[in-house]
Scaffold this motif. Structure first.
Motif, short mmCIF file in Angstrom:
data_model
loop_
_atom_site.label_atom_id
_atom_site.label_comp_id
_atom_site.label_asym_id
_atom_site.label_seq_id
_atom_site.Cartn_x
_atom_site.Cartn_y
_atom_site.Cartn_z
N GLN A 22 -5.47 5.83 7.50
CA GLN A 22 -5.73 4.63 8.31
C GLN A 22 -4.49 3.76 8.36
O GLN A 22 -3.82 3.56 7.34
CB GLN A 22 -6.87 3.86 7.65
CG GLN A 22 -7.31 2.59 8.37
CD GLN A 22 -8.46 1.93 7.61
OE1 GLN A 22 -9.40 2.60 7.20
NE2 GLN A 22 -8.36 0.64 7.39
N LEU A 39 -2.95 1.24 1.34
CA LEU A 39 -3.30 2.39 2.18
C LEU A 39 -2.14 3.38 2.23
O LEU A 39 -0.99 3.02 2.50
CB LEU A 39 -3.67 1.92 3.58
CG LEU A 39 -5.10 1.39 3.71
CD1 LEU A 39 -5.30 0.65 5.02
CD2 LEU A 39 -6.11 2.53 3.59
N TRP A 56 -13.32 2.74 -0.32
CA TRP A 56 -12.06 3.44 -0.11
C TRP A 56 -12.33 4.94 -0.05
O TRP A 56 -13.16 5.46 -0.79
CB TRP A 56 -11.08 3.20 -1.26
CG TRP A 56 -10.64 1.77 -1.42
CD1 TRP A 56 -11.31 0.76 -2.06
CD2 TRP A 56 -9.44 1.20 -0.92
NE1 TRP A 56 -10.60 -0.40 -2.00
CE2 TRP A 56 -9.43 -0.16 -1.31
CE3 TRP A 56 -8.35 1.69 -0.21
CZ2 TRP A 56 -8.39 -1.02 -1.00
CZ3 TRP A 56 -7.30 0.84 0.10
CH2 TRP A 56 -7.33 -0.52 -0.29
N ALA A 96 -8.27 5.56 3.51
CA ALA A 96 -8.93 4.59 4.39
C ALA A 96 -9.68 3.57 3.54
O ALA A 96 -9.95 3.81 2.35
CB ALA A 96 -9.90 5.29 5.34
N ARG A 97 -10.00 2.44 4.17
CA ARG A 97 -10.79 1.42 3.49
C ARG A 97 -11.64 0.69 4.52
O ARG A 97 -11.37 0.75 5.73
CB ARG A 97 -9.91 0.41 2.76
CG ARG A 97 -8.94 -0.34 3.65
CD ARG A 97 -8.46 -1.63 3.00
NE ARG A 97 -9.52 -2.64 2.98
CZ ARG A 97 -9.43 -3.79 2.34
NH1 ARG A 97 -8.36 -4.09 1.64
NH2 ARG A 97 -10.42 -4.66 2.39
N ALA A 109 -14.14 7.33 9.19
CA ALA A 109 -12.93 7.29 8.37
C ALA A 109 -12.78 8.58 7.58
O ALA A 109 -11.67 9.11 7.43
CB ALA A 109 -12.97 6.08 7.43
N THR A 113 -11.51 11.45 9.81
CA THR A 113 -10.07 11.35 10.04
C THR A 113 -9.28 11.79 8.81
O THR A 113 -8.30 12.55 8.92
CB THR A 113 -9.69 9.90 10.41
OG1 THR A 113 -10.35 9.54 11.61
CG2 THR A 113 -8.19 9.77 10.60
N ALA A 114 -9.68 11.33 7.64
CA ALA A 114 -8.97 11.68 6.40
C ALA A 114 -9.01 13.17 6.13
O ALA A 114 -8.06 13.74 5.56
CB ALA A 114 -9.58 10.91 5.23
#
Length: 535
Positions: free
Chosen positions: A397, A405, A494, A504-505, A515, A518-519
């Protein structure tokens, strides 16, 4: 089509290849390691320092503590100009393995080899030299030369971790960008009981190497590594024959008895491959990038390559991600290599000024540094290695105003066993939830409950835990500073990757699923690549 000999082949059984194999084994992926040498050979200290954060990688398969216990942990780096200390940098010891542990690369390799040979998912084959490599859309095939003759081995992916003289680079015709420095350096490991603190000692223009640099590092068992920058006309073999080598050592240590353990000369490189990912072949460690020893970024960054690559290969082989995830290995670790090269280039240009103006400037700074405090901060003795922060990664992110991050998750003391936060990471994605109550944690973890993530809730000491969802682990901490940094007040979740980096957070539980996707690399290449790379 023939079956795979293993899902992943690894060329080179040095620290990077061994760590890659052991990390993959911990994630359930079998490997075959191909090492050209017939056995593990002692080659002096070579890399002589492992960073505490990098030992966290080895801790995931049980090899960190024996290395830490045997090595020399130090927290102070002293810089000298003409035999006088001008600066002492102190590094916090931290909760884990200390900031830096001095121990030879050979000893680290011994520990790793023992672990690999005991692991049924690691097939370590000595005396297997790769002679040719081909790949297609589904596999990589290598031809290896062995004592029994040549044979072909087939893998889904191949990791090239065969060192700075990498034959894999040659076979794959990979561009090796950068340069090799013209100055020579001498490494000598001596065994002596020196009356020096077990610290890093970096000398500019000392009486025992005038006009040049010298670095001393303590090793276990009274071994000291000494690095000299050599004058152009130095002939070390001749010095060893006529007694001048003894004079060279005596100029540094005086009349103290000593034994020579290892001697080597080298020229250092400032190089990186143009691509760390070439189809199904992934370059790592010195095969991918080569750096000067100042700051100890070589082996340390190579082990971080292996950790980054291992979880991504495991995700692919376990059916959790597609091949495109491997592009983020190139993106993230190429950026890390470029940052290391930037830092070491600044050190080199100060240590070995390229022109008359820079030589004059350095001489003036060194002279002023002995009496003027403002000049001392400009004396560059090498910035020590630290984990890279993936601020421009497509699977992290965007940081915005949050410096955590992309970083290696800061460690903190927690109750119970394990007693440190980082020991909860390494095998799967973790959703790390900081909140002041169990009820708030439940709101943040609403979407996480339907994923395969490990759920960890961190509460301040004494906070109510009622309402925490089933399956979540609850730990408590009294570290108010880190609780604040992680966003406990108000509540924050997180996403922690298997390599311990924060991906991400958020403060809304409804944002978590996107999130995590994506990670994990879903749509990873939709964002612009890191500057200086290409798809």
């Amino acid at each position: 089509m023939t079956a795979f000999d293993a899902p992943v082949g690894i060329v080179g059984a040095g620290p990077v290849g061994l760590v890659a194999a052991l990390r993959l084994a911990g994630l359930g992926v079998p490997t075959v390691l191909l090492e050209a040498k017939p056995e593990l050979l002692k080659q002096g200290s070579k890399a002589c320092l492992i960073q505490g954060d990098v030992l966290e990688v080895l801790d995931k398969f049980g090899c960190a503590e024996p290395i830490r216990d045997e090595g020399v942990t130090w927290t102070v780096a002293r810089t000298y100009v003409r035999n006088r200390v001008i600066r002492s940098a102190e590094y916090p010891r931290g909760l884990g393995f200390g900031p830096f542990v001095n121990i030879s690369q050979f000893r680290i390799e011994q520990v790793l080899v023992e672990a690999a040979e005991a692991n049924p998912l690691c097939d370590l084959r000595w005396g297997h030299e790769v002679m040719a490599v081909t790949q297609d859309a589904d596999s990589v095939t290598v031809r290896v030369n062995t004592a029994e003759g040549e044979q072909d081995l087939r893998f889904a992916h191949l990791v090239a971790a065969d060192g700075v003289r990498s034959k894999m680079r040659e076979l794959m015709d990979v561009e090796w960008t950068g340069y090799t420095h013209k100055d020579r350096f001498l490494i000598t490991d001596i065994k002596a009981k020196l009356p020096l603190a077990k610290e890093r000692h970096f000398h500019y223009d000392p009486s025992f190497n005038p006009g040049r640099q010298l670095v001393m590092h303590p090793q276990p068992n009274d071994i000291w590594r000494i690095d000299w920058q050599l004058p152009p006309d130095a002939d070390i073999e001749a010095e060893q024959l006529d007694g001048r080598f003894d004079q060279r050592v005596r100029a540094v240590i005086g009349d103290i008895p000593y034994e020579i353990d290892w001697v080597s000369t080298y020229r250092f490189h400032q190089r990186v491959v143009a691509r760390l990912r070439v189809g199904r072949v992934l370059f790592a460690g010195d095969a991918a990038h080569s750096l000067p020893p100042y700051g100890s970024r070589g082996m340390n960054s190579g082990i971080q390559d292996a950790d980054n690559l291992a979880w991504k290969l495991a995700a692919i082989h376990n059916g959790q991600a597609g091949e495109e995830l491997l592009e983020t290995y190139h993106i993230e670790r190429y950026a890390a290599a470029r940052e290391n090269l930037r830092v070491t280039e600044a050190t080199i240009r100060f240590m070995v000024p390229p022109n008359r103006i820079r030589r004059w400037t350095r001489a003036a700074l060194l002279g002023l540094s002995r009496s003027l405090g403002l000049a001392r901060k400009h004396v560059n003795s090498g910035r020590m290695a630290e984990p890279y922060v993936y601020t421009e990664s497509p699977i992290v992110q965007p940081a915005g105003d949050d410096p955590l991050l992309g970083s290696f998750a800061p460690d903190m003391r927690i109750d119970g066993e394990p007693s440190r936060l980082r020991r909860l990471f390494g095998h799967r994605f973790v959703v790390l939830c900081f909140a002041t109550t169990g009820t708030r944690a439940a709101e943040l973890l609403d979407q996480a409950r339907s994923t395969e993530c490990d759920m960890v809730v961190v509460l301040p000491e004494g906070a109510p835990a009622e309402g925490v969802p089933n399956g979540a682990r609850v730990v408590r901490s009294e570290d108010t500073e880190l609780l604040a940094r992680y966003g406990t007040v108000g509540g924050t979740w997180w996403v922690v990757r298997p390599d311990g980096h924060l991906a991400a957070r958020g403060s809304d539980g409804n944002d978590f699923a996107a999130a995590l996707r994506t990670a994990a690399g879903v749509g990873a290449l939709d964002r612009t690549l890191v500057k200086g790379t290409s798809a």
